[in-house]
Design an enzyme around this catalytic site. Sequence first.
Site, mmCIF file in Angstrom:
data_model
loop_
_atom_site.group_PDB
_atom_site.id
_atom_site.type_symbol
_atom_site.label_atom_id
_atom_site.label_comp_id
_atom_site.label_asym_id
_atom_site.label_seq_id
_atom_site.Cartn_x
_atom_site.Cartn_y
_atom_site.Cartn_z
ATOM 1 N N ASP A 13 -7.000 -7.510 13.882
ATOM 2 C CA ASP A 13 -6.571 -8.845 14.281
ATOM 3 C C ASP A 13 -7.409 -9.375 15.446
ATOM 4 O OD1 ASP A 13 -5.589 -6.912 15.995
ATOM 5 O OD2 ASP A 13 -3.480 -7.369 15.618
ATOM 6 N N ASP A 70 0.821 -1.215 0.000
ATOM 7 C CA ASP A 70 0.000 0.000 0.000
ATOM 8 C C ASP A 70 0.854 1.264 0.000
ATOM 9 O OD1 ASP A 70 -2.396 -1.258 -0.104
ATOM 10 O OD2 ASP A 70 -3.025 -0.830 1.945
#
Length: 578
Positions: free
Chosen positions: A334, A181
């Site tokens: 996460d 990214d």
Amino acid sequence: MAGAAAMASLASVAGAWLDLDLHGSTALLPRRLWPSSSGGGGGGAELFPFPLLVWLWPASGVEALRAAWDAARAAAVAPALAAASWFCLALSAMLLADAVFLAAASALARRRRPYRAPGPIIAGPTAEEDGDEEAGRSVGYPMVLVQIPMYNEREVYKLSIGAACGMSWPSDRVIVQVLDDSTDPTVKDLVELECKFWANKGKNVKYEVRNNRKGYKAGALKQGMLYEYVQQCDFVAVFDADFQPEPDFLMRTVPYLVHNPQIGLVQARWEFVNPNEVLMTRIQKMTLDYHFKVEQEAGSSIFGFFGFNGTAGVWRISSIKEAGGWEDRTTVEDMDLAVRAGLKGWKFIYVGDVKVKSELPSNLKAYRRQQHRWTCGAANLFRKMGAEIILTKEVSLWRKLYLIYSFFFIRKVVAHVVPFMLYCVVIPLSVLIPEVTVPVWGVVYIPTTITLLYAIRSPSSIHFIPFWILFENVMSFHRTKATFIGLLELGSVNEWVVTEKLGNSNGTKSEPQILEKPRCRFWDRCTISEILVAIFLFFCATYNLVLGDDFYFVYIYLQAITFLIAGTGFCGTSSSNS
């Protein structure tokens, strides 16, 4: 020595202006204590905390202010502080009980671990039949996807890509997917060249980019799962850009998933390449060692659940899909995935003997931002998923209680708020409000026991415990703010700043340094909020030194100095290599 001299100077100055008296209606003469409103002599409960005002106001005005202070203190300030004190003490007792439970559970973890390490994956008998030696060796090995999300990782991209491509796994049974990214075109070109380098060496490397950063890391991982070639994979290993798995990582983790179909996640332990770079990294290592050795081990062995650490883990892809995939609604994607998968009944296992090298942030500003993201995201996830956890019918009541009480409330809220509120607010204020006395068991016994429970799992670092306590109290100031931002969903709740990595794979400094002299301008490195807390603590400590009858000023001075060091930027490294 300079700090000690400054503290002594401050104490002498404070003693001078506290030793004042007042005679007559307008004259200002030295005196130490104020008389009580009933006309009696000065007593410990009648001390006026603003004696400097006698230099500024005439006697009548100061007497009126003292009377107003006495009334406000008796009617509101003292009761409020007493209530805050007992509330914090109750939370401290809950924190202690949870720490004792986790310590006991982790100590018995190896005996209770329900999943033993299975034998290595062995090639099937079709090797000779196929006549293809490479294909024969790969028979029996599941297809594994390795995802490496990164963003402008100039210093470390080679480390993670090289380590992932160097893992011992048949090359036709693993896909290394680099999710870049980066917004820096130079970095993007370098990462792409590195991927081509390994592809030319026969590794199956996919370089993937997006035209936006929607969802940040979660968005990149989610997009990565949509590619057609991923459909052939059974498991996915995730590594952040600074993580360097050992060649046998997949050999030691994937078998748990192959032979135990109820396991959805295998989490490895973090190991650090720069723990001795500065004192701050040494303290971080102590905190993270406790997290892995105690919290993760206990959750794995007792409940089959813990929070995914975002990296150095292997997921069963079907468990990710059943849980709804990656979500970007918080900054802890996460933990979000782990909680949703856990509510679907999937079990997790922590394998502490499998370690993955990584880098600790050595810059204080980078560390603050990392802790804000982790703390704020966890509190916000608690807000979003609390009701869902309670209402779900797919897990036991015992597991729900563990999730709501121990995992979220105690460790994601109480553990962050209590250290700052009790030891940096309530106790310092209690020296100004003599009506409020914090019991010794709350000031000494509980924190000492909790500290020993932390220290016992890092015996080689026990001599750093005083520094760890003081620094963690400073960080609890920022974690407290982040906790309330997450719980109340305030402005910066979804603020995402990638933790700066320096690519220090050698740990160049063998001895921890207490102070690092910053290279930037003084005002650029200052944090005003920390400096203001330091001033407040210096005032409380000096007041206690001159007028108090206990020794709280020793701790309060040390804590004030620590806040001042952090607030003026003399902590950690001063700049990155970039």
